[in-house]
Design a protein around this motif. Sequence first.
Motif, PDB file in Angstrom:
ATOM      1  N   ASP A  48       0.755  -1.289  -0.149  1.00  0.00           N
ATOM      2  CA  ASP A  48      -0.011   0.143  -0.414  1.00  0.00           C
ATOM      3  C   ASP A  48       0.481   0.929   0.300  1.00  0.00           C
ATOM      4  O   ASP A  48       1.797   1.630   0.521  1.00  0.00           O
ATOM      5  CB  ASP A  48      -0.869  -0.280   1.145  1.00  0.00           C
ATOM      6  N   ALA A  49       0.548   1.619  -1.355  1.00  0.00           N
ATOM      7  CA  ALA A  49       1.395   3.070  -1.088  1.00  0.00           C
ATOM      8  C   ALA A  49       2.033   3.852   0.016  1.00  0.00           C
ATOM      9  O   ALA A  49       2.637   4.846   0.403  1.00  0.00           O
ATOM     10  CB  ALA A  49       1.579   3.894  -2.516  1.00  0.00           C
ATOM     11  N   ARG A  50       0.560   4.551   1.167  1.00  0.00           N
ATOM     12  CA  ARG A  50      -0.181   5.246   1.500  1.00  0.00           C
ATOM     13  C   ARG A  50       1.492   4.381   2.721  1.00  0.00           C
ATOM     14  O   ARG A  50       1.402   5.314   3.917  1.00  0.00           O
ATOM     15  CB  ARG A  50      -1.024   5.494   2.399  1.00  0.00           C
ATOM     16  N   MET A  51       1.840   3.403   2.640  1.00  0.00           N
ATOM     17  CA  MET A  51       2.505   2.417   3.468  1.00  0.00           C
ATOM     18  C   MET A  51       4.151   2.973   3.937  1.00  0.00           C
ATOM     19  O   MET A  51       4.752   2.013   4.377  1.00  0.00           O
ATOM     20  CB  MET A  51       2.063   1.162   4.083  1.00  0.00           C
ATOM     21  N   VAL A  52       4.577   3.619   3.251  1.00  0.00           N
ATOM     22  CA  VAL A  52       6.015   3.252   2.473  1.00  0.00           C
ATOM     23  C   VAL A  52       6.375   4.898   2.490  1.00  0.00           C
ATOM     24  O   VAL A  52       5.971   5.949   1.885  1.00  0.00           O
ATOM     25  CB  VAL A  52       6.035   3.081   0.303  1.00  0.00           C
ATOM     26  N   PRO A  53       7.238   5.499   3.043  1.00  0.00           N
ATOM     27  CA  PRO A  53       8.082   6.494   3.253  1.00  0.00           C
ATOM     28  C   PRO A  53       8.769   7.007   2.002  1.00  0.00           C
ATOM     29  O   PRO A  53       8.821   6.815   1.287  1.00  0.00           O
ATOM     30  CB  PRO A  53       8.668   6.786   4.296  1.00  0.00           C
ATOM     31  N   LEU A  54       8.678   8.626   2.041  1.00  0.00           N
ATOM     32  CA  LEU A  54       8.679   9.546   0.756  1.00  0.00           C
ATOM     33  C   LEU A  54      10.057   9.069   0.970  1.00  0.00           C
ATOM     34  O   LEU A  54      10.330   9.598  -0.687  1.00  0.00           O
ATOM     35  CB  LEU A  54       8.537  10.526   1.031  1.00  0.00           C
ATOM     36  N   LEU A  55      10.592   8.600   1.508  1.00  0.00           N
ATOM     37  CA  LEU A  55      12.486   8.620   1.156  1.00  0.00           C
ATOM     38  C   LEU A  55      13.007   7.243   0.644  1.00  0.00           C
ATOM     39  O   LEU A  55      14.263   7.529  -0.168  1.00  0.00           O
ATOM     40  CB  LEU A  55      13.284   8.389   2.761  1.00  0.00           C
ATOM     41  N   TYR A  73      -0.167   8.543   8.029  1.00  0.00           N
ATOM     42  CA  TYR A  73       0.293   7.026   6.727  1.00  0.00           C
ATOM     43  C   TYR A  73       1.752   7.605   8.121  1.00  0.00           C
ATOM     44  O   TYR A  73       1.855   8.636   7.208  1.00  0.00           O
ATOM     45  CB  TYR A  73      -0.379   7.211   6.228  1.00  0.00           C
ATOM     46  N   PRO A  74       2.704   6.422   7.152  1.00  0.00           N
ATOM     47  CA  PRO A  74       4.069   6.588   6.616  1.00  0.00           C
ATOM     48  C   PRO A  74       4.096   7.554   5.761  1.00  0.00           C
ATOM     49  O   PRO A  74       6.024   7.721   6.216  1.00  0.00           O
ATOM     50  CB  PRO A  74       4.546   4.887   7.290  1.00  0.00           C
ATOM     51  N   GLY A  75       3.422   7.476   4.728  1.00  0.00           N
ATOM     52  CA  GLY A  75       3.951   7.965   3.232  1.00  0.00           C
ATOM     53  C   GLY A  75       3.824   9.194   3.262  1.00  0.00           C
ATOM     54  O   GLY A  75       2.835  10.065   2.931  1.00  0.00           O
ATOM     55  N   VAL A  76       3.653   9.775   4.713  1.00  0.00           N
ATOM     56  CA  VAL A  76       2.799  11.282   4.421  1.00  0.00           C
ATOM     57  C   VAL A  76       3.639  11.814   3.448  1.00  0.00           C
ATOM     58  O   VAL A  76       5.127  11.949   2.736  1.00  0.00           O
ATOM     59  CB  VAL A  76       3.178  11.890   6.118  1.00  0.00           C
ATOM     60  N   PHE A  77       2.527  12.967   2.444  1.00  0.00           N
ATOM     61  CA  PHE A  77       3.599  13.887   1.504  1.00  0.00           C
ATOM     62  C   PHE A  77       3.169  13.094   0.221  1.00  0.00           C
ATOM     63  O   PHE A  77       3.571  13.953  -0.702  1.00  0.00           O
ATOM     64  CB  PHE A  77       4.489  14.896   2.188  1.00  0.00           C
ATOM     65  N   ARG A  78       3.360  11.710   0.220  1.00  0.00           N
ATOM     66  CA  ARG A  78       3.510  11.144  -1.351  1.00  0.00           C
ATOM     67  C   ARG A  78       2.015  11.234  -1.800  1.00  0.00           C
ATOM     68  O   ARG A  78       1.036  11.173  -1.558  1.00  0.00           O
ATOM     69  CB  ARG A  78       3.618   9.646  -0.775  1.00  0.00           C
ATOM     70  N   ARG A  79       2.399  11.867  -2.820  1.00  0.00           N
ATOM     71  CA  ARG A  79       1.195  11.585  -3.871  1.00  0.00           C
ATOM     72  C   ARG A  79       0.466  10.707  -4.240  1.00  0.00           C
ATOM     73  O   ARG A  79       1.369   9.453  -4.803  1.00  0.00           O
ATOM     74  CB  ARG A  79       1.565  12.921  -5.250  1.00  0.00           C
ATOM     75  N   VAL A  80      -0.824  10.299  -4.705  1.00  0.00           N
ATOM     76  CA  VAL A  80      -1.312   8.896  -4.185  1.00  0.00           C
ATOM     77  C   VAL A  80      -2.658   9.036  -5.427  1.00  0.00           C
ATOM     78  O   VAL A  80      -3.191  10.246  -5.456  1.00  0.00           O
ATOM     79  CB  VAL A  80      -1.461   8.168  -3.613  1.00  0.00           C
ATOM     80  N   TYR A  81      -2.862   8.152  -6.101  1.00  0.00           N
ATOM     81  CA  TYR A  81      -4.267   7.520  -6.054  1.00  0.00           C
ATOM     82  C   TYR A  81      -4.508   6.784  -5.434  1.00  0.00           C
ATOM     83  O   TYR A  81      -4.278   5.866  -5.056  1.00  0.00           O
ATOM     84  CB  TYR A  81      -4.251   6.698  -7.056  1.00  0.00           C
ATOM     85  N   PRO A  82      -6.068   7.273  -4.541  1.00  0.00           N
ATOM     86  CA  PRO A  82      -5.846   6.409  -3.069  1.00  0.00           C
ATOM     87  C   PRO A  82      -7.119   5.687  -3.005  1.00  0.00           C
ATOM     88  O   PRO A  82      -7.953   6.181  -4.187  1.00  0.00           O
ATOM     89  CB  PRO A  82      -6.959   7.625  -1.908  1.00  0.00           C
ATOM     90  N   GLY A  83      -6.967   4.869  -3.138  1.00  0.00           N
ATOM     91  CA  GLY A  83      -8.048   3.522  -2.409  1.00  0.00           C
ATOM     92  C   GLY A  83      -9.353   3.952  -1.779  1.00  0.00           C
ATOM     93  O   GLY A  83     -10.735   3.725  -3.379  1.00  0.00           O
ATOM     94  N   PHE A  84      -9.824   4.967  -1.769  1.00  0.00           N
ATOM     95  CA  PHE A  84     -11.105   5.462  -1.224  1.00  0.00           C
ATOM     96  C   PHE A  84     -11.778   5.966  -2.576  1.00  0.00           C
ATOM     97  O   PHE A  84     -12.903   5.489  -3.350  1.00  0.00           O
ATOM     98  CB  PHE A  84     -11.351   6.190   0.097  1.00  0.00           C
ATOM     99  N   LEU A  85     -10.878   6.428  -3.621  1.00  0.00           N
ATOM    100  CA  LEU A  85     -11.380   6.580  -4.691  1.00  0.00           C
ATOM    101  C   LEU A  85     -11.738   5.765  -5.524  1.00  0.00           C
ATOM    102  O   LEU A  85     -12.854   5.582  -6.411  1.00  0.00           O
ATOM    103  CB  LEU A  85     -10.608   7.981  -5.040  1.00  0.00           C
ATOM    104  N   GLN A  86     -10.620   5.474  -5.695  1.00  0.00           N
ATOM    105  CA  GLN A  86     -10.720   3.986  -6.614  1.00  0.00           C
ATOM    106  C   GLN A  86     -11.976   2.631  -6.359  1.00  0.00           C
ATOM    107  O   GLN A  86     -13.055   2.381  -6.924  1.00  0.00           O
ATOM    108  CB  GLN A  86      -9.782   3.524  -6.294  1.00  0.00           C
ATOM    109  N   LEU A  87     -12.182   3.139  -5.076  1.00  0.00           N
ATOM    110  CA  LEU A  87     -13.521   1.879  -4.722  1.00  0.00           C
ATOM    111  C   LEU A  87     -14.514   2.423  -5.093  1.00  0.00           C
ATOM    112  O   LEU A  87     -15.434   1.823  -5.308  1.00  0.00           O
ATOM    113  CB  LEU A  87     -12.597   1.855  -2.822  1.00  0.00           C
ATOM    114  N   SER A  88     -15.228   3.741  -4.740  1.00  0.00           N
ATOM    115  CA  SER A  88     -15.949   4.657  -5.499  1.00  0.00           C
ATOM    116  C   SER A  88     -16.100   3.853  -6.793  1.00  0.00           C
ATOM    117  O   SER A  88     -17.641   3.819  -7.301  1.00  0.00           O
ATOM    118  CB  SER A  88     -15.747   6.017  -5.019  1.00  0.00           C
ATOM    119  N   GLY A  89     -14.884   4.050  -7.604  1.00  0.00           N
ATOM    120  CA  GLY A  89     -15.165   3.596  -9.020  1.00  0.00           C
ATOM    121  C   GLY A  89     -15.604   2.244  -9.356  1.00  0.00           C
ATOM    122  O   GLY A  89     -16.627   2.206  -9.959  1.00  0.00           O
ATOM    123  N   PHE A  90     -15.078   1.822  -8.508  1.00  0.00           N
ATOM    124  CA  PHE A  90     -15.190  -0.135  -8.546  1.00  0.00           C
ATOM    125  C   PHE A  90     -17.084   0.096  -8.617  1.00  0.00           C
ATOM    126  O   PHE A  90     -17.774  -0.988  -9.154  1.00  0.00           O
ATOM    127  CB  PHE A  90     -14.562  -0.390  -7.698  1.00  0.00           C
TER     128      PHE A  90
END
Length: 424
Positions: A143-150, A245-262
């Motif tokens: 999950d990208a939100r769990m990967v630090p920006l570094l 989350y550990p991935g703070v400030f990482r730009r993502v396509y978030p899961g909650f938006l994907q789920l709304s599309g699904f």
Amino acid sequence: MDLAYAWYEAMRAMLAPARVAADMTRHGLENPANPLAYSQYFRPVAAACEMFERATRRYGKPAFDLKSAVIDGNVVPVSERVVWSRSFCQVITFDRGFVRGPAEPDPKLLIVAPMSGHYATLLRGTVEAMLPNHQVFITDWTDARMVPLLDGVFDLDAYIDYLRDIFRDLGPDLHVMAVCQPAVPVIAAIALMEAENSPNIPVSMTLMGGPVDTRRSPTAVNCLAQERGMRWFEQNCITVVPPIYPGVFRRVYPGFLQLSGFMAMNLDRHVTAHSDMFHHLVTGDGESAEKHRDFYDEYLAVMDLTAEFYLQTVQTVFVDHALPKGEMMHGDTPVDLSAIRRCAILAVEGENDDISGVGQTKAALDLTPNLPAERKAYHLQERVGHYGVFNGSRFRSVIAPRIARFIRAMEGRQSSGRHLREVG
């Protein structure tokens, strides 16, 4: 859109007390020691409380939970083990308490799970069907939100690099199965390895319901990318991970938006399913209710994708059609599918697939002119949609055995080729 994730988390936090209250009320009304549990007037209240709690819950990553497999009529234990790991992915193998004789070892099969919103556990049924006859590995994307920006960026080029490293470390006697989205990066990675004459090229690749050429039988998903354009996706789908989350400030396509599309793609079906779930709870149909819970516990568990991976994939695969046009690049290197001469290809499609239309995966066979015809195969499964290509009764009874036969056939030809070279 940069604050969308923060607003979403704030909403979840505000709903938390109500969710806890609903859950406590449900448990109280379902307690056998509570006389109200047996009242027909309070069952709808308990059912409504459960529906509210499930609708507002954050669904975590499910477990594979494969404890056993049936091999040659015997039930044998199965255990998980991580054999490869990087920041954005780990590879899990499923060790079975069973080993065939050295004369007939089971082929090694790497299942490349899609990085398209759901976790790799969505392929639990796929893994289970292949376990009896293969040593199964699977990519478990992070999950990208769990990967630090570094830890750096992760785009389509990085995805392909990951695959090449995995093929090298697990190969060369490896077979690969790409389920849906990975079809393009898998065939691209193998083409690059073939061009380099790598000794670790997989023996075969099975491409299942993948968007190799989305110009063929375009679906609503394909048309959306063409109609909206990249600017729309960047403005409406990309946000920033909040500080919790550990991935703070990482730009993502978030899961909650994907789920709304699904959910929006089959809204009527989901509304009906939840209406049925409420009815099952009120009438005490525990078995049907449990099936609903099992399905939606998996379906509603989603992960974030890095913005660079998502946008590059949309641009390359769905807007530019770069791979079938011969224009796809990996960094500064062209991806030339005509370089594929050794790795066999089986293309599998579903007749009613509304995500990857019929012909999109089969295109891989036409785009590899230098691969001998005897190393190409195609299977069109009647009466299945996208999900049925890799899961369900027809997958278990028809598609999985077809893949196993193809893998065994390519294993035999690989062994014969090695023997002839040794004799020569």
